[in-house]
Write an enzyme that holds these catalytic residues in place. Structure first.
Site, PDB file in Angstrom:
ATOM      1  N   HIS A  75       0.852  -1.182   0.000  1.00  0.00           N
ATOM      2  CA  HIS A  75       0.000   0.000   0.000  1.00  0.00           C
ATOM      3  C   HIS A  75       0.892   1.237   0.000  1.00  0.00           C
ATOM      4  CE1 HIS A  75      -3.947  -1.859   1.714  1.00  0.00           C
ATOM      5  NE2 HIS A  75      -3.373  -2.656   0.831  1.00  0.00           N
ATOM      6  N   GLU A 111       0.872   3.893   1.784  1.00  0.00           N
ATOM      7  CA  GLU A 111       1.312   4.340   3.108  1.00  0.00           C
ATOM      8  C   GLU A 111       2.501   3.518   3.612  1.00  0.00           C
ATOM      9  OE1 GLU A 111      -3.306   4.537   3.267  1.00  0.00           O
ATOM     10  OE2 GLU A 111      -1.778   3.410   2.172  1.00  0.00           O
ATOM     11  N   CYS A 144      -6.393   2.030   5.590  1.00  0.00           N
ATOM     12  CA  CYS A 144      -7.010   0.777   6.035  1.00  0.00           C
ATOM     13  C   CYS A 144      -6.436   0.386   7.397  1.00  0.00           C
ATOM     14  CB  CYS A 144      -6.743  -0.334   5.011  1.00  0.00           C
ATOM     15  SG  CYS A 144      -5.012  -0.864   4.935  1.00  0.00           S
ATOM     16  N   CYS A 175      -2.612  -0.310   7.347  1.00  0.00           N
ATOM     17  CA  CYS A 175      -1.824   0.914   7.269  1.00  0.00           C
ATOM     18  C   CYS A 175      -1.902   1.714   8.557  1.00  0.00           C
ATOM     19  CB  CYS A 175      -2.265   1.742   6.066  1.00  0.00           C
ATOM     20  SG  CYS A 175      -1.827   0.938   4.500  1.00  0.00           S
TER      21      CYS A 175
END
Length: 134
Positions: free
Chosen positions: A51, A53, A81, A84
């Site tokens: 992801h 992040e 999410c 993260c």
């Protein structure tokens, strides 16, 4: 209101979109300067952990040579999410700014608490950390 850091995150999201990824971009800022930026690479890497992040946190930690990002802020195009958010909290990021809320479907989880094992697991964790604080 114009925000150059969110605009950079949006540019990162556009890069993800061009690669067929979910268009999420992230920028980490320290002392009003960008120290890391990233976009989703889940499909390209075939790895659920890639992801924006997480990638940005990894780059920022490498750049400042410290996993503690307590003097840093994160700008991301989508509300993080759970995975993260865990990384954000663990890396001590000061503030998270995002521009789009996740949908209710994205917030659902399958966490199931099994209370019978609470004491056993808690004892193991406490034993591990004994003497490590300070």
């Amino acid at each position: 209101m114009e925000n150059k850091f969110m605009e950079e995150a949006i540019l990162e999201a556009k890069k993800a979109f061009k690669k067929g990824e979910v268009p999420v971009g992230a920028v980490i800022v320290k002392n009003n300067k960008i120290i890391a930026k990233a976009h989703n690479l889940v499909e390209r890497k075939q790895n659920a952990c890639f992801h924006a992040e997480i990638i940005a946190i990894t780059k920022a930690a490498k750049k400042i040579r410290n996993w503690r990002l307590s003097e840093c802020d994160l700008y991301v195009t989508l509300e993080p999410c759970q995975m993260c958010m865990g990384a954000i909290k663990n890396s001590r990021i000061r503030n998270v700014y995002y521009s789009v809320n996740r949908t209710d479907d994205d917030k659902k989880n399958n966490l199931i608490f099994i209370p019978e094992y609470n004491e056993t697991c808690l004892n193991e964790i406490q034993s591990f950390f004994k003497g490590r604080r300070g």
